[in-house]
Motif scaffolding. Structure first.
Motif, PDB file in Angstrom:
ATOM      1  N   LEU A 121     -35.907 -50.123  66.261  1.00  0.00           N
ATOM      2  CA  LEU A 121     -35.492 -51.205  65.333  1.00  0.00           C
ATOM      3  C   LEU A 121     -36.067 -52.844  65.916  1.00  0.00           C
ATOM      4  O   LEU A 121     -36.190 -53.418  65.006  1.00  0.00           O
ATOM      5  CB  LEU A 121     -34.117 -51.247  65.590  1.00  0.00           C
ATOM      6  N   LYS A 122     -36.125 -52.794  67.089  1.00  0.00           N
ATOM      7  CA  LYS A 122     -36.736 -54.218  67.697  1.00  0.00           C
ATOM      8  C   LYS A 122     -38.354 -54.318  67.551  1.00  0.00           C
ATOM      9  O   LYS A 122     -38.747 -55.484  67.590  1.00  0.00           O
ATOM     10  CB  LYS A 122     -36.221 -54.436  69.145  1.00  0.00           C
TER      11      LYS A 122
ATOM     12  N   ASP B 138     -28.474 -50.283  59.743  1.00  0.00           N
ATOM     13  CA  ASP B 138     -27.821 -51.773  59.589  1.00  0.00           C
ATOM     14  C   ASP B 138     -27.884 -52.232  58.485  1.00  0.00           C
ATOM     15  O   ASP B 138     -28.136 -51.214  57.365  1.00  0.00           O
ATOM     16  CB  ASP B 138     -28.718 -52.775  60.724  1.00  0.00           C
TER      17      ASP B 138
ATOM     18  N   THR C  35     -31.905 -51.411  57.220  1.00  0.00           N
ATOM     19  CA  THR C  35     -32.757 -50.270  57.735  1.00  0.00           C
ATOM     20  C   THR C  35     -32.185 -49.014  57.323  1.00  0.00           C
ATOM     21  O   THR C  35     -30.995 -48.697  57.855  1.00  0.00           O
ATOM     22  CB  THR C  35     -32.998 -50.270  59.352  1.00  0.00           C
TER      23      THR C  35
ATOM     24  N   ASP D 163     -42.453 -54.504  66.302  1.00  0.00           N
ATOM     25  CA  ASP D 163     -43.088 -54.976  65.460  1.00  0.00           C
ATOM     26  C   ASP D 163     -43.653 -54.000  64.334  1.00  0.00           C
ATOM     27  O   ASP D 163     -44.549 -53.263  64.974  1.00  0.00           O
ATOM     28  CB  ASP D 163     -44.134 -56.017  65.874  1.00  0.00           C
TER      29      ASP D 163
ATOM     30  N   PRO E 104     -33.010 -48.198  69.168  1.00  0.00           N
ATOM     31  CA  PRO E 104     -33.035 -49.621  69.575  1.00  0.00           C
ATOM     32  C   PRO E 104     -34.246 -50.034  69.777  1.00  0.00           C
ATOM     33  O   PRO E 104     -34.631 -51.183  69.309  1.00  0.00           O
ATOM     34  CB  PRO E 104     -32.164 -49.755  71.046  1.00  0.00           C
ATOM     35  N   ASP E 105     -35.307 -49.493  70.472  1.00  0.00           N
ATOM     36  CA  ASP E 105     -36.603 -49.827  70.699  1.00  0.00           C
ATOM     37  C   ASP E 105     -37.438 -49.923  69.358  1.00  0.00           C
ATOM     38  O   ASP E 105     -38.166 -50.765  69.093  1.00  0.00           O
ATOM     39  CB  ASP E 105     -37.393 -49.023  71.642  1.00  0.00           C
TER      40      ASP E 105
END
Length: 539
Positions: free
Chosen positions: A532-533, A191, A194, A535, A529-530
């Motif tokens: 990237l989301k 993105d 990242t 913490d 996806p996990d």
């Protein structure tokens, strides 16, 4: 004076005991060698048939080494070149994967490498090699064809080729080059902020390549970085230390190794100035992450420099060296265990207790030891692999998908697709929309298309037969079979969403090379996806 005498006697006793143990070991080894030689001599003199010496020799050594760890292995002379290629990922050749569906048929160019001689001299996926240097490929195994294609860089190999699009038969001469299979298979931005690098091996100069790719990502605006080591089985420890060096201050502990003898411990510290000590780093790992991959992930975890995400790693904490043996044979022998900066060894406690994917099975904390990370004092444990800071759900594919891949059905269909399509959309826009065509192709192929439930039912039926309960349970078994049975076409359509990503990746690779295939793979990656989301704070 009396105290000095007691100390001298004490150390003399230790030395004597060590010497006695060494002599005992040497005696037992000599006894074994003498017995082994006697058995061979007696067999040679008296056995009814001619002894298969070569086969016995290799089998005997392998059986002996099986009593040790899984990584100590004998490499006979005829396998040394392949062994060297496995270690270095370098060979002289044309730079293409081949496929031979039929021993009596042609060999097919399956997957050329970008920029390789095969591409430069006009070979394309689907092209059929009829002859190699005047020798027909009919009757040759795929490995035999591959060996004929390899050779010293700068030499020429002559092919008679049936072209995939036109069917025209042409002669193509390809000049071999030094082929180095890349350890960094993909680098790009996921993105706006990242950056992502997929590293699959640790061979010579991979740290330099990673550094170059990392700096390019920084130029593109990277604010955080993912290093994907999933499935990376490792390689050179020296390259792992160099990669750790990129992200921590010079002089930081990276790894240590310790052999059998006292005083054999060696400590490795980072020896170069880092390129970045502040950008957040996440390392993706799984059950196939092993050896040098575990050194990197373990060191950066212990130094509180990176957050580890995914599944527990493989658990290979052993160091091997390659030793030359007589007659050009080699021995890859385990010489030490390695330890992360906190002092933990990632080697699995029990070599035999593995999950189906080969990774470490469940280990209770009572069998492990606690260690602390060097900066923040976080708790980490030894006993088997690197445990991630953040667990990501495993990505599981159904039995049907595995069967399609293992039996080459998707690969065969991809070659058919290439024959019928001159091109495809750019990889970012490409989506496979001809699933009906795939189903029509696959349903006529032979492969195990049973559901997991049907496979289990077949096993139950075998067990019932062994127990003499086949007739007693027959009615219930038939009722269950009727409820869970499904025909091939119906099952293929049911698993459409699982199958399409594999087809898309294979097709994209054929038209735009390996990096394009990985781009498609990332599109469907279930863990990214996990990641990237999540913490990324190390705490």
């Amino acid at each position: 004076m009396k105290k000095k005498v007691i100390i001298a006697v004490f150390f003399a006793a230790i030395i004597f005991a060590a010497s006695a143990n060494a002599q005992k070991t040497n005696f037992r080894l000599g006894k074994w060698l003498e017995t082994y030689q006697s058995v061979i001599s007696e067999l040679n003199a008296n056995y009814v048939d001619t002894l298969p010496i070569d086969r016995m020799h290799k089998a005997g050594i392998n059986a002996m080494l099986e009593q040790l760890d899984p990584y100590t292995e004998f490499v006979p002379e005829e396998e040394t070149e392949d062994f060297k290629m496995t270690l270095s990922r370098v060979y002289g050749g044309i730079g293409a994967l081949i496929y031979k569906p039929d021993k009596e048929g042609n060999v097919i160019i399956n997957e050329p490498y970008e920029g390789s001689p095969s591409v430069k001299f006009g070979l394309r996926p689907g092209d059929e090699i009829m002859e190699i240097d005047g020798v027909s490929t009919h009757g040759l195994e795929a490995a035999q064809c591959s060996e004929r294609m390899k050779g010293k860089p700068g030499t020429v190999v002559h092919f008679k080729v049936k072209k995939v699009r036109t069917g025209e038969i042409v002669n193509i001469d390809v000049t071999r080059e030094r082929i180095h299979l890349p350890d960094i298979e993909y680098a790009g931005m996921l993105d706006d902020t990242t950056g992502y690098i997929l590293q699959t091996k640790f061979t010579e100069n991979v740290a330099r390549t990673l550094k170059d790719n990392y700096l390019e990502l920084k130029k593109k605006g990277m604010k955080r970085f993912i290093l994907d080591l999933r499935g990376n089985g490792g390689g050179l420890m020296s390259e792992a230390v160099k990669i750790v060096s990129l992200f921590v201050p010079k002089g930081s502990p990276a790894v240590s190794q310790k052999g059998r003898e006292e005083g054999s411990e060696i400590f490795y510290k980072t020896v170069s100035e880092p390129i970045d000590t502040v950008t957040p780093i996440a390392i993706l790992v799984d059950g196939g992450t092993a050896s040098s991959s575990e050194i990197v992930s373990g060191a950066l975890q212990d130094l509180d420099r990176a957050i580890i995400m995914g599944r527990r790693t493989y658990g290979k904490g052993l160091v091997q060296n390659v030793k030359d043996l007589p007659y050009n044979n080699q021995l890859k022998v385990t010489i030490a265990k390695y330890y992360t900066p906190s002092g933990r060894c990632v080697q699995a406690i029990d070599y035999s207790k593995r999950n189906e994917d080969g990774s470490v099975g469940y280990i209770p904390d009572s069998l492990t030891h606690e260690f602390k990370t060097l900066k923040l004092g976080r708790s980490v444990r030894d006993g088997g692999g690197i445990k991630p800071d953040i667990q990501l759900p495993p990505y599981n594919y159904g039995r049907l998908v595995y069967s399609l891949v293992v039996n080459g059905i998707i690969e065969q269909y991809t070659l058919k697709y290439v024959q019928e399509h001159d091109g495809i959309a750019p990889v970012d826009d490409f989506h496979f929309t001809e699933f009906d065509d795939f189903v029509a192709f696959a349903k006529d192929k032979k492969f195990d298309y049973r559901t997991s439930a049907m496979a289990l039912l077949d096993q139950i039926k075998e067990d019932l037969k062994k127990d003499g309960l086949e007739e007693t349970a027959s009615e219930a078994v038939e009722a269950l079979k009727k409820a869970i049975d499904i025909d091939k076409e119906q099952f293929l359509r049911m698993k459409k969403d699982e199958i399409i990503p594999f087809i898309e990746e294979e097709i994209a690779t054929r038209y735009y090379f390996q990096s394009a295939g990985i781009k498609v793979r990332l599109r469907y990656d279930q863990q990214l996806p996990d990641a990237l989301k999540a913490d990324w704070t190390i705490k």
